[in-house]
Design an enzyme around this catalytic site. Structure first.
Site, PDB file in Angstrom:
ATOM      1  N   LYS A  35      11.359  -0.733  66.901  1.00 23.29           N
ATOM      2  CA  LYS A  35      10.840  -0.727  65.535  1.00 23.29           C
ATOM      3  C   LYS A  35      10.424  -2.145  65.176  1.00 23.29           C
ATOM      4  CE  LYS A  35      11.985   0.370  60.777  1.00 23.29           C
ATOM      5  NZ  LYS A  35      12.920   1.011  59.872  1.00 23.29           N
ATOM      6  N   LYS A  43       7.807   2.655  66.672  1.00 22.26           N
ATOM      7  CA  LYS A  43       7.352   2.640  65.284  1.00 22.26           C
ATOM      8  C   LYS A  43       6.909   1.247  64.894  1.00 22.26           C
ATOM      9  CE  LYS A  43       9.351   3.165  60.722  1.00 22.26           C
ATOM     10  NZ  LYS A  43      10.513   3.468  59.954  1.00 22.26           N
TER      11      LYS A  43
HETATM   12  C1  PBG Z   1      14.236   2.138  56.988  1.00 16.69           C
HETATM   13  C2  PBG Z   1      12.932   2.788  57.219  1.00 16.69           C
HETATM   14  C3  PBG Z   1      11.672   2.269  56.904  1.00 16.69           C
HETATM   15  C4  PBG Z   1      10.731   3.243  57.267  1.00 16.69           C
HETATM   16  C5  PBG Z   1      11.453   4.314  57.791  1.00 16.69           C
HETATM   17  N1  PBG Z   1      12.803   4.009  57.767  1.00 16.69           N
HETATM   18  C6  PBG Z   1      11.297   1.031  56.193  1.00 16.69           C
HETATM   19  C7  PBG Z   1      11.444  -0.299  56.809  1.00 16.69           C
HETATM   20  O1  PBG Z   1      11.897  -0.467  57.942  1.00 16.69           O
HETATM   21  O2  PBG Z   1      11.103  -1.260  56.120  1.00 16.69           O
HETATM   22  C8  PBG Z   1       9.258   3.107  57.101  1.00 16.69           C
HETATM   23  C9  PBG Z   1       8.459   4.348  57.239  1.00 16.69           C
HETATM   24  C10 PBG Z   1       7.070   4.224  56.728  1.00 16.69           C
HETATM   25  O3  PBG Z   1       6.584   3.109  56.428  1.00 16.69           O
HETATM   26  O4  PBG Z   1       6.423   5.270  56.630  1.00 16.69           O
HETATM   27  N2  PBG Z   1      15.133   3.052  56.383  1.00 16.69           N
END
Ligand code: PBG
Length: 310
Positions: free
Chosen positions: A181, A233
């Protein structure tokens, strides 16, 4: 002929719908930066889940938005917190037709907006956060969730969550690890979607967009710790990473087409600059082609319907 020889096919069953449910609102609330996406009430979420099941979508990923936030994200482990209520609702409604998943992270529940709890110097305390994640996993499992999705990128989170689930008798709950991520600029609309209070960034725990090899190291760790599915992601800017992870992974590989990816396409389409539906299917096809076997996308229901007509 094109249909006959296509190398990549999309199927509704591979799509997962991320959905937001908010405490304390009487009507669903539109998210300005994500046209077409809502903060649901418990009631409208139930209906959205039925709609997704009827469209043939494979799963739903739930995000809870509490009314009250605090430093440790207490509502995330409250058995009657909004996310747990939503899990119970959706499992009761469509649990035999959709795989029900929940975001396992503290950022929606903390007043500082970080994915973990903070040390005295204001930095995110990895190991103190792990203890909170273990608790969250069990509370979500007791609410009936099928798959937990740890998205906080804390080191060791998969091992701690797996152990906590097993010890509480939830061997059957699977773990979808957010393996690679990245600290992306494209999470902006999500921050609006979850009423995020974050100031600053997540660079101490999310990956540097410059690094691909690091994703393979994260994969090795998550697999060793017991991940059942792994994820890359964002999706579109990381197709090379996705391909490398897919080639190396013995477990299913998912990709999350995040909020900013959705909003960019919606904004350009609203201006008449690109063809909306063709673009949606092309983005999903490219993510699939790069190796994702499951795709989280805010277009899941619409795309599933388009695919049925093809
Ligand atoms: C953290 C989380 C995020 C997203 C999914 N889970 C936000 C981040 O890491 O800042 C982002 C998903 C999206 O942007 O559609 N709980």
């Amino acid at each position: 002929m094109r249909r006959l020889v296509a190398e990549t096919r999309l199927h509704p069953a591979e799509l997962i719908l991320p959905a937001f449910v908010s405490e304390g609102i009487a009507e669903p609330r539109p998210i300005t930066s994500m046209p077409g996406v809502l903060q649901h009430t418990r009631d409208s979420l139930r209906k959205a889940a039925v709609e997704a099941a009827e469209a043939g979508v494979g799963g739903i990923m739930l995000f809870g938005l509490p009314e009250v936030k605090d430093a440790v994200g207490s509502e995330g482990t409250n058995p009657d917190g909004i996310l747990q209520q939503a899990i119970r609702d959706v499992v009761a409604e469509v649990g035999d037709r959709l795989v029900v998943m929940s975001d396992l992270c503290l950022d929606e529940f903390t007043d500082h907006g970080h994915c973990g709890v903070l040390a005295e110097d204001g930095s995110v305390d990895n190991d103190a956060t792990l203890a909170r994640y273990a608790e969250m996993a069990v509370v979500q499992a007791e609410a009936g969730v099928h798959v937990v999705g740890p998205s906080g990128m804390m080191d060791g989170q998969i091992a701690v969550i797996r152990r906590a689930l097993d010890e509480a008798g939830h061997q059957d709950v699977s773990v979808l690890a957010y393996t690679a991520k990245y600290a992306s600029a494209l999470y902006g609309p999500f921050r609006e979607a979850v009423n995020s209070s974050l100031k600053g960034d997540r660079k101490t725990y999310q990956q540097d967009p410059a690094n691909a090899r690091e994703a393979l190291r994260e994969l090795e760790l998550d697999l060793a710790e017991g991940a059942d599915l792994v994820m890359v992601k964002p999706a579109m800017l990381y197709l090379d990473v996705l391909r490398q992870v897919a080639d190396a992974s013995p477990v299913p590989v998912a990709a999350y087409q995040i909020s900013g990816e959705y909003s960019m396409v919606e904004a350009a389409a609203a201006n008449g600059w690109i063809e909306r539906e063709r673009t949606i299917l092309e983005t999903l096809t490219s993510i699939r082609r790069a190796g994702a076997e499951q795709i989280l996308t805010y277009w899941a229901v619409e795309a599933a319907r388009m695919l049925k007509q093809q």
